[in-house]
Structure formats: C-alpha cells, structure tokens
Design a protein around this motif. Structure first.
Motif, PDB file in Angstrom:
ATOM      1  N   GLU A  94      -7.985  21.725 -14.989  1.00 35.82           N
ATOM      2  CA  GLU A  94      -8.796  22.935 -14.829  1.00 35.82           C
ATOM      3  C   GLU A  94     -10.127  22.615 -14.142  1.00 35.82           C
ATOM      4  N   HIS A  95     -10.745  21.517 -14.546  1.00 32.69           N
ATOM      5  CA  HIS A  95     -12.043  21.145 -13.977  1.00 32.69           C
ATOM      6  C   HIS A  95     -11.905  20.547 -12.577  1.00 32.69           C
ATOM      7  N   GLY A  96     -10.750  19.964 -12.313  1.00 31.47           N
ATOM      8  CA  GLY A  96     -10.506  19.336 -11.012  1.00 31.47           C
ATOM      9  C   GLY A  96     -10.492  17.825 -11.128  1.00 31.47           C
ATOM     10  N   TYR A  97      -9.667  17.224 -10.319  1.00 29.52           N
ATOM     11  CA  TYR A  97      -9.526  15.757 -10.354  1.00 29.52           C
ATOM     12  C   TYR A  97      -9.202  15.261  -8.960  1.00 29.52           C
ATOM     13  N   ARG A  98      -9.206  13.952  -8.811  1.00 31.52           N
ATOM     14  CA  ARG A  98      -8.958  13.368  -7.491  1.00 31.52           C
ATOM     15  C   ARG A  98      -7.872  12.307  -7.598  1.00 31.52           C
ATOM     16  N   VAL A  99      -7.000  12.280  -6.595  1.00 31.59           N
ATOM     17  CA  VAL A  99      -5.976  11.229  -6.474  1.00 31.59           C
ATOM     18  C   VAL A  99      -6.318  10.437  -5.224  1.00 31.59           C
ATOM     19  N   VAL A 100      -6.538   9.129  -5.395  1.00 34.06           N
ATOM     20  CA  VAL A 100      -7.045   8.287  -4.303  1.00 34.06           C
ATOM     21  C   VAL A 100      -6.115   7.102  -4.078  1.00 34.06           C
ATOM     22  N   PHE A 101      -5.822   6.828  -2.814  1.00 29.83           N
ATOM     23  CA  PHE A 101      -5.097   5.607  -2.444  1.00 29.83           C
ATOM     24  C   PHE A 101      -6.016   4.789  -1.540  1.00 29.83           C
ATOM     25  N   ASN A 102      -6.793   3.887  -2.111  1.00 27.98           N
ATOM     26  CA  ASN A 102      -7.582   3.001  -1.261  1.00 27.98           C
ATOM     27  C   ASN A 102      -6.606   2.145  -0.452  1.00 27.98           C
ATOM     28  N   THR A 103      -6.818   2.092   0.848  1.00 33.62           N
ATOM     29  CA  THR A 103      -5.877   1.357   1.703  1.00 33.62           C
ATOM     30  C   THR A 103      -6.658   0.445   2.635  1.00 33.62           C
ATOM     31  N   GLY A 104      -6.527  -0.864   2.401  1.00 32.92           N
ATOM     32  CA  GLY A 104      -7.259  -1.859   3.180  1.00 32.92           C
ATOM     33  C   GLY A 104      -8.544  -2.258   2.493  1.00 32.92           C
ATOM     34  N   SER A 105      -8.945  -3.520   2.679  1.00 36.60           N
ATOM     35  CA  SER A 105     -10.123  -4.031   1.970  1.00 36.60           C
ATOM     36  C   SER A 105     -11.390  -3.274   2.357  1.00 36.60           C
ATOM     37  N   ALA A 149     -11.717  -0.230   2.701  1.00 30.37           N
ATOM     38  CA  ALA A 149     -11.751   1.011   1.916  1.00 30.37           C
ATOM     39  C   ALA A 149     -11.795   0.731   0.420  1.00 30.37           C
ATOM     40  N   GLY A 150     -11.950  -0.549   0.059  1.00 30.28           N
ATOM     41  CA  GLY A 150     -12.097  -0.887  -1.355  1.00 30.28           C
ATOM     42  C   GLY A 150     -10.817  -1.329  -2.033  1.00 30.28           C
ATOM     43  N   GLN A 151      -9.726  -1.483  -1.271  1.00 27.69           N
ATOM     44  CA  GLN A 151      -8.489  -1.944  -1.931  1.00 27.69           C
ATOM     45  C   GLN A 151      -8.632  -3.418  -2.299  1.00 27.69           C
ATOM     46  N   THR A 152      -8.376  -3.713  -3.566  1.00 28.59           N
ATOM     47  CA  THR A 152      -8.477  -5.096  -4.051  1.00 28.59           C
ATOM     48  C   THR A 152      -7.144  -5.615  -4.580  1.00 28.59           C
ATOM     49  N   VAL A 153      -6.249  -4.702  -4.952  1.00 28.36           N
ATOM     50  CA  VAL A 153      -4.921  -5.100  -5.442  1.00 28.36           C
ATOM     51  C   VAL A 153      -3.904  -4.566  -4.437  1.00 28.36           C
ATOM     52  N   PHE A 154      -3.146  -5.500  -3.846  1.00 24.52           N
ATOM     53  CA  PHE A 154      -2.271  -5.110  -2.742  1.00 24.52           C
ATOM     54  C   PHE A 154      -0.843  -4.857  -3.240  1.00 24.52           C
ATOM     55  N   ASP A 190       0.850  -1.201   0.000  1.00 25.02           N
ATOM     56  CA  ASP A 190       0.000   0.000   0.000  1.00 25.02           C
ATOM     57  C   ASP A 190       0.881   1.244   0.000  1.00 25.02           C
ATOM     58  N   ALA A 191       0.223   2.392  -0.144  1.00 31.16           N
ATOM     59  CA  ALA A 191       0.962   3.653  -0.289  1.00 31.16           C
ATOM     60  C   ALA A 191       1.779   3.986   0.953  1.00 31.16           C
ATOM     61  N   ALA A 192       1.230   3.697   2.140  1.00 25.82           N
ATOM     62  CA  ALA A 192       1.948   4.057   3.366  1.00 25.82           C
ATOM     63  C   ALA A 192       3.237   3.247   3.513  1.00 25.82           C
ATOM     64  N   SER A 193       3.171   1.947   3.197  1.00 20.59           N
ATOM     65  CA  SER A 193       4.393   1.140   3.328  1.00 20.59           C
ATOM     66  C   SER A 193       5.408   1.528   2.267  1.00 20.59           C
ATOM     67  N   LEU A 194       4.939   1.913   1.079  1.00 24.44           N
ATOM     68  CA  LEU A 194       5.854   2.429   0.049  1.00 24.44           C
ATOM     69  C   LEU A 194       6.535   3.700   0.549  1.00 24.44           C
ATOM     70  N   ALA A 195       5.746   4.624   1.076  1.00 25.20           N
ATOM     71  CA  ALA A 195       6.298   5.915   1.512  1.00 25.20           C
ATOM     72  C   ALA A 195       7.302   5.738   2.646  1.00 25.20           C
ATOM     73  N   ALA A 196       7.014   4.795   3.555  1.00 26.18           N
ATOM     74  CA  ALA A 196       7.920   4.563   4.686  1.00 26.18           C
ATOM     75  C   ALA A 196       9.248   3.987   4.206  1.00 26.18           C
ATOM     76  N   ALA A 197       9.187   3.085   3.223  1.00 24.84           N
ATOM     77  CA  ALA A 197      10.401   2.382   2.780  1.00 24.84           C
ATOM     78  C   ALA A 197      11.154   3.148   1.696  1.00 24.84           C
ATOM     79  N   GLU A 198      10.412   3.773   0.768  1.00 20.83           N
ATOM     80  CA  GLU A 198      11.048   4.415  -0.395  1.00 20.83           C
ATOM     81  C   GLU A 198      10.338   5.744  -0.689  1.00 20.83           C
TER      82      GLU A 198
END
Ligand code: AMP
Ligand code: ZN
Length: 119
Positions: free
Chosen positions: A84-95, A97-102, A54-62
């Motif tokens: 211009e219209h706006g967008y979203r960056v999402v890191f689903n973390t844990g099942s 929260a909808g994370q399906t690919v670990f 997940d993103a947190a373990s990536l950030a902690a290690a690298e």
C-alpha cells in the motif's frame, strides 16, 4: 553447464544450506531471505536457485525463472505489508551500479519513503 552451482558463490551456498540465512519464502525455483545489511525496514533478496551472474543473463537463459523472481518479489511485498505504501524492486547489475554478489538477485525494499531518482 549454464545455471550450475558455483563453488565460490555466496548465494549458491545459501541455496545449498551451507551458509545460514533468514529465509522468508522458498519455491521450487527461488529463495527469498532477509538482507544481512538492510537498507530499509523491509529488505529481502529474492534469488533463483540456479546460478547466473545477473538478472539479464538469467532472463535470457531461463525466462520462466526470471518471471518467478518477479512473482516472488510481489509475494514478499504482500507478506511484508509494504504494497500500500509502495516498494521498490532493484536489480543492481555490474560493479558500477553496486552489484557485489554475482548471482542474480532482486532486492525488495520498503517500509520507508524511497527517494527517486535513486543514488
Ligand atoms: P548487491 O550489492 O546488489 O550485489 O547485493 C548483494 C546484497 O547481499 C547486499 O545487499 C548484501 O548486504 C547482501 N548480503 C551479503 N551477504 C549476505 C548474507 N550472508 N546474507 C544475506 N544477505 C547478504
Ligand atoms: Zn551462485
């Protein structure tokens, strides 16, 4: 070893070219490709080439690679003309929260109105 490819990981297989993907950007450390089940007109996943669950373990290690993910998310948004219209960056973390690919990944979503708070 931390970060090594995992034999049973879908996104490690995409990084290795063993599973096809519609790649829109690639750097030394990241790959960005279109989500197979898009939830918005633009729905691109930005993943590190290294494997972390997940993103947190990536950030902690690298942290440098975690930063590369955010930089690439911004470049995808520019390429897709959704800034211009706006967008979203999402890191689903844990099942729950909808994370399906670990394998850590950022969803870049845009091209339509986005509700807040998200579901
Ligand atoms: P998450 O549910 O946050 O773990 O996100 C995983 C995402 O990967 C989902 O949005 C899926 O639609 C997407 N996905 C699964 N398999 C593939 C694939 N082969 N190519 C592209 N995207 C995929
Ligand atoms: Zn992986």
């Amino acid at each position: 070893m931390a970060g090594e490819p995992q034999a049973d990981c879908l996104f490690c297989k995409i990084v290795a070219g063993q599973i096809p993907a519609t790649v829109v950007r690639e750097t030394e450390t990241t790959v960005a490709f279109r989500d197979i089940n898009p939830q918005a007109p633009t729905h691109v996943l930005v993943i590190p080439k290294v494997h972390y669950p997940d993103a947190a373990s990536l950030a902690a290690a690298e942290p440098g690679v975690a930063s590369d993910i955010l930089i690439e998310a911004g470049r995808v948004a520019l390429d897709e003309k959704i800034v211009e219209h706006g967008y979203r960056v999402v890191f689903n973390t844990g099942s729950g929260a909808g994370q399906t690919v670990f394998h850590a990944h950022a969803h870049v979503l845009g091209g339509r109105g986005l509700q807040w708070p998200p579901g």
